[in-house]
Write a protein that holds these residues in place. Sequence first.
Motif, mmCIF file in Angstrom:
data_model
loop_
_atom_site.group_PDB
_atom_site.id
_atom_site.type_symbol
_atom_site.label_atom_id
_atom_site.label_comp_id
_atom_site.label_asym_id
_atom_site.label_seq_id
_atom_site.Cartn_x
_atom_site.Cartn_y
_atom_site.Cartn_z
ATOM 1 N N GLY A 1 0.845 -1.191 0.000
ATOM 2 C CA GLY A 1 0.000 0.000 0.000
ATOM 3 C C GLY A 1 0.877 1.236 0.000
ATOM 4 N N SER A 2 1.668 1.397 -1.059
ATOM 5 C CA SER A 2 2.749 2.387 -1.060
ATOM 6 C C SER A 2 2.291 3.817 -1.307
ATOM 7 C CB SER A 2 3.798 2.000 -2.108
ATOM 8 O OG SER A 2 3.204 1.786 -3.376
ATOM 9 N N GLY A 3 0.996 4.041 -1.577
ATOM 10 C CA GLY A 3 0.460 5.395 -1.670
ATOM 11 C C GLY A 3 1.166 6.244 -2.712
ATOM 12 N N LEU A 4 1.694 7.386 -2.282
ATOM 13 C CA LEU A 4 2.334 8.334 -3.187
ATOM 14 C C LEU A 4 3.828 8.080 -3.352
ATOM 15 C CD1 LEU A 4 0.542 11.615 -2.035
ATOM 16 C CD2 LEU A 4 -0.099 10.050 -3.874
ATOM 17 N N GLY A 5 4.332 7.009 -2.760
ATOM 18 C CA GLY A 5 5.724 6.611 -2.973
ATOM 19 C C GLY A 5 6.749 7.329 -2.128
ATOM 20 N N GLY A 6 6.326 8.034 -1.086
ATOM 21 C CA GLY A 6 7.263 8.780 -0.250
ATOM 22 C C GLY A 6 8.271 7.905 0.466
ATOM 23 N N VAL A 7 7.797 6.795 1.035
ATOM 24 C CA VAL A 7 8.699 5.870 1.733
ATOM 25 C C VAL A 7 9.765 5.343 0.783
ATOM 26 C CG1 VAL A 7 8.842 3.617 2.860
ATOM 27 C CG2 VAL A 7 7.034 5.195 3.501
ATOM 28 N N LEU A 8 9.328 4.887 -0.376
ATOM 29 C CA LEU A 8 10.242 4.245 -1.322
ATOM 30 C C LEU A 8 11.295 5.212 -1.842
ATOM 31 C CD1 LEU A 8 7.664 2.131 -3.352
ATOM 32 C CD2 LEU A 8 9.116 1.369 -1.469
ATOM 33 N N THR A 9 10.873 6.401 -2.238
ATOM 34 C CA THR A 9 11.832 7.344 -2.815
ATOM 35 C C THR A 9 12.824 7.851 -1.773
ATOM 36 O OG1 THR A 9 10.180 9.107 -2.558
ATOM 37 C CG2 THR A 9 10.340 8.052 -4.710
ATOM 38 N N TYR B 1 -0.188 6.218 -10.272
ATOM 39 C CA TYR B 1 0.458 6.984 -11.344
ATOM 40 C C TYR B 1 1.271 8.156 -10.801
ATOM 41 C CZ TYR B 1 -1.938 4.242 -14.870
ATOM 42 O OH TYR B 1 -2.353 3.205 -15.665
ATOM 43 N N LEU B 2 0.818 8.766 -9.717
ATOM 44 C CA LEU B 2 1.602 9.845 -9.113
ATOM 45 C C LEU B 2 2.921 9.324 -8.545
ATOM 46 C CD1 LEU B 2 -1.124 11.992 -7.296
ATOM 47 C CD2 LEU B 2 0.164 12.574 -9.354
ATOM 48 N N SER B 3 2.887 8.135 -7.933
ATOM 49 C CA SER B 3 4.130 7.578 -7.393
ATOM 50 C C SER B 3 5.085 7.171 -8.511
ATOM 51 C CB SER B 3 3.831 6.384 -6.472
ATOM 52 O OG SER B 3 3.128 5.364 -7.156
ATOM 53 N N ARG B 4 4.546 6.674 -9.613
ATOM 54 C CA ARG B 4 5.411 6.353 -10.754
ATOM 55 C C ARG B 4 6.058 7.618 -11.318
ATOM 56 N NH1 ARG B 4 3.819 1.873 -15.029
ATOM 57 N NH2 ARG B 4 5.926 2.527 -15.557
ATOM 58 N N LEU B 5 5.274 8.689 -11.387
ATOM 59 C CA LEU B 5 5.830 9.967 -11.852
ATOM 60 C C LEU B 5 6.903 10.470 -10.899
ATOM 61 C CD1 LEU B 5 5.697 12.339 -13.850
ATOM 62 C CD2 LEU B 5 3.896 13.335 -12.395
ATOM 63 N N ARG B 6 6.648 10.325 -9.610
ATOM 64 C CA ARG B 6 7.627 10.752 -8.598
ATOM 65 C C ARG B 6 8.937 9.987 -8.736
ATOM 66 N NH1 ARG B 6 5.770 11.141 -2.314
ATOM 67 N NH2 ARG B 6 7.556 12.305 -1.490
ATOM 68 N N ILE B 7 8.833 8.715 -8.979
ATOM 69 C CA ILE B 7 10.034 7.882 -9.154
ATOM 70 C C ILE B 7 10.796 8.275 -10.412
ATOM 71 C CG2 ILE B 7 10.761 5.521 -9.714
ATOM 72 C CD1 ILE B 7 8.546 4.594 -7.751
ATOM 73 N N LYS B 8 10.041 8.522 -11.490
ATOM 74 C CA LYS B 8 10.688 8.881 -12.763
ATOM 75 C C LYS B 8 11.375 10.235 -12.667
ATOM 76 C CE LYS B 8 9.829 9.149 -17.726
ATOM 77 N NZ LYS B 8 8.820 8.972 -18.805
ATOM 78 N N LEU B 9 10.694 11.226 -12.080
ATOM 79 C CA LEU B 9 11.272 12.565 -11.964
ATOM 80 C C LEU B 9 12.483 12.573 -11.038
ATOM 81 C CD1 LEU B 9 8.043 14.778 -11.757
ATOM 82 C CD2 LEU B 9 9.570 14.462 -13.725
ATOM 83 N N GLY B 10 12.462 11.696 -10.020
ATOM 84 C CA GLY B 10 13.580 11.608 -9.096
ATOM 85 C C GLY B 10 14.691 10.699 -9.569
ATOM 86 N N ASN B 11 14.466 10.071 -10.730
ATOM 87 C CA ASN B 11 15.468 9.164 -11.309
ATOM 88 C C ASN B 11 15.863 8.052 -10.330
ATOM 89 O OD1 ASN B 11 17.093 8.286 -13.434
ATOM 90 N ND2 ASN B 11 18.874 9.441 -12.707
#
Length: 257
Positions: free
Chosen positions: A138-146, A168-178
Amino acid sequence: MFNKLRQRLPPAVIALSLQLAACLLLVIWLRVTETALQPLVFSLLCGLMAAALSHFVGLARWWLFIQLLFAPALVLMLKLNIPAGVYLTAFVFMVLVYWSTFRSQVPLFLTSKKVWKTLEELLPPAQENKKFRFMDIGSGLGGVLTHLASARPDGLYFGIENAPLPYYLSRLRIKLGNHGNCHILWHDLWSSDMASYDIVYAYLSPVPMENLWRKLKKEMRPGTLFVSNSFPVKQHPAQYSITLDDMQQSTLYIWHM
């Protein structure tokens, strides 16, 4: 009887049924007593009765708050003459964010930055030529992962999310953060195998914890770590816990599997 009802029906269905029952009972009482009430007063009484019925059948506490305010909020919104398009937009947004919450009973919770830092300290020690694997259920917006991917690039970080907008927002966050060591899976938790992960983190709700424990106990390898934010497993006390001074007063429950 009520335990069986809660097991068979989603809480949202029970809550709506109790709202309708409260409204019907109040209408019957008004007709018998020949009493007239203003719409807002009527809605407040409906909310109070629905909250009382919800408490009686054993719905979670946060449902009582929803039950109390649902009818009054509906009356107030109708008085404001808000265009129908606003309601449609709000409905679509809620669907995209919460998706199957009515079925899973797991709303969107955002992990605090203090929890991010504590999870960083719980990660396995660095090993040359070997990457550990971290799973956020349940990773939500991806804050923990990034955050962890930046702090400990020697790991591989995975998340499961089945709500469209957070996914999709978490995928975008990951992509923008490389963050090449992060991967978000649009997957169902219960059909995902946890055997390959060294640490599994979950911030869900009280409802699925017992089933989740059984799944992880069966699939995770000895020596791996399971961390639950705020929600313990009642029948299986954590080996230790960490309480943090953040806005949610988060407690991390930790098990060595």
